[in-house]
Design a protein around this motif. Structure first.
Motif: not given
Length: 315
Positions: A57-76
């Protein structure tokens, strides 16, 4: 911004905690447990192992990432989790959750492709759903409390309020309860509770499954009816189907006194809730004895994170 070098922090943390937790889990013959919970601010996850699957479960927070960058972060991040926990990516399920979701919001259905599986806990079987809801159907932090209910249930009439998927009901039946009454506002969860009872070979005709708003149901209970009660309410609930808005800090005295009135003298209520700032107003509760059992009901995989309060209340 996503800084790939920080993935090493996640890996180091997981390697350290997983080594220790896996040993303890094997020793205690436990196959479903929490591995990580928001330990590093840059990786706001809760990670739970359900046998050979992982629920993240990923807790929501202000991460300041664009959608694609967030996807890369999550995949990594998932790549690290998969590698360290030795579970293939296709067996990892991810949800995004708000930190302060009411239990009612937590229970809303999230997707329509279902991944259900049966897991074992203490020799009992439970259906969990890793894909459709914010919670899987089995609250892992109540493993020890469930065992206490099983140990106390022989020959008893048991009431399970806000029963969710009925795991406490299954434990009570396994302990030899003469009858278990499970009450919830959700027909989906009551049906799931029945399914869990059947999974373990219990005759559902012997037990009761009541579709009701618990706050209203309490007013219908006969006096001195039950020997053992489980009360694990949400912190807040304002479901459209409820007549009244529930706030556990404000309402717990009135709820507990109604439950005590329906409990036989010497009977026991296990009461817990997840409100971090909860204070029990014990002076106004009409009980013979109240014990705070939070510490002794906290399992090995939740030791660092006190996420709820738990009390044993005797009439």
């Amino acid at each position: 911004m996503f800084d790939p070098s920080k993935l090493q922090m996640l890996e180091n943390r997981l390697v350290k905690v997983f080594k220790h937790l896996r040993k303890t889990a094997r020793r205690q013959n436990i196959t479903c447990y929490r591995v990580y919970d928001d330990d590093i601010p840059e990786f706001p996850f809760s990670i739970e192992l359900y046998e050979d699957h992982i629920y993240v479960a990923e807790y929501q927070r202000q991460h300041g990432m664009e959608e694609e960058e967030h996807e890369n972060w999550l995949d990594s991040s998932l790549g690290v989790i998969s590698r360290v926990l030795e579970v293939p990516l296709e067996k990892i399920f991810v949800k995004q959750r708000q930190r302060k979701a009411s239990r009612q919001e937590q229970y809303e259905k999230l997707s329509f492709e279902s991944h259900e599986m049966t897991v074992q806990e203490a020799g009992l079987s439970f259906k969990v759903n890793l894909s459709d809801y914010l919670d899987t159907g089995l609250f892992l932090d109540h493993r020890i409390t469930r065992g206490m209910v099983r140990d106390a249930a022989a020959g008893k009439k048991v009431l399970n309020l806000f029963c969710y998927t009925g795991s406490f009901s299954v434990y009570a039946a396994a302990g030899g309860a003469s009858q278990v009454t499970s009450v919830d506002l959700s027909k989906t969860y009551l049906a799931w509770a029945e399914e869990n009872m059947r999974l373990n070979g219990f005759d559902v005709a012997k037990h009761r499954f009541v579709h009701a708003d618990v706050l209203q149901y309490l007013d219908t209970l006969p006096e001195e009816e039950f020997d053992l009660v489980v009360l694990d309410p949400p912190t807040f609930s304002n479901s459209k189907r409820m007549k009244e808005f529930l706030d556990i800090q404000r309402d717990h005295v009135s709820i507990l006194n109604k439950v005590l009135s329906a409990t036989k003298p010497g009977g026991v209520i296990y009461f817990s809730n997840n409100y971090r700032r909860f204070v029990l107003d014990s002076d106004r509760i009409l009980a013979a004895e109240i014990k705070d059992i939070t510490a002794q009901t906290m399992p090995f995989d939740f030791q660092q994170k006190l996420i709820r309060k738990c009390y044993k209340i005797t009439r």
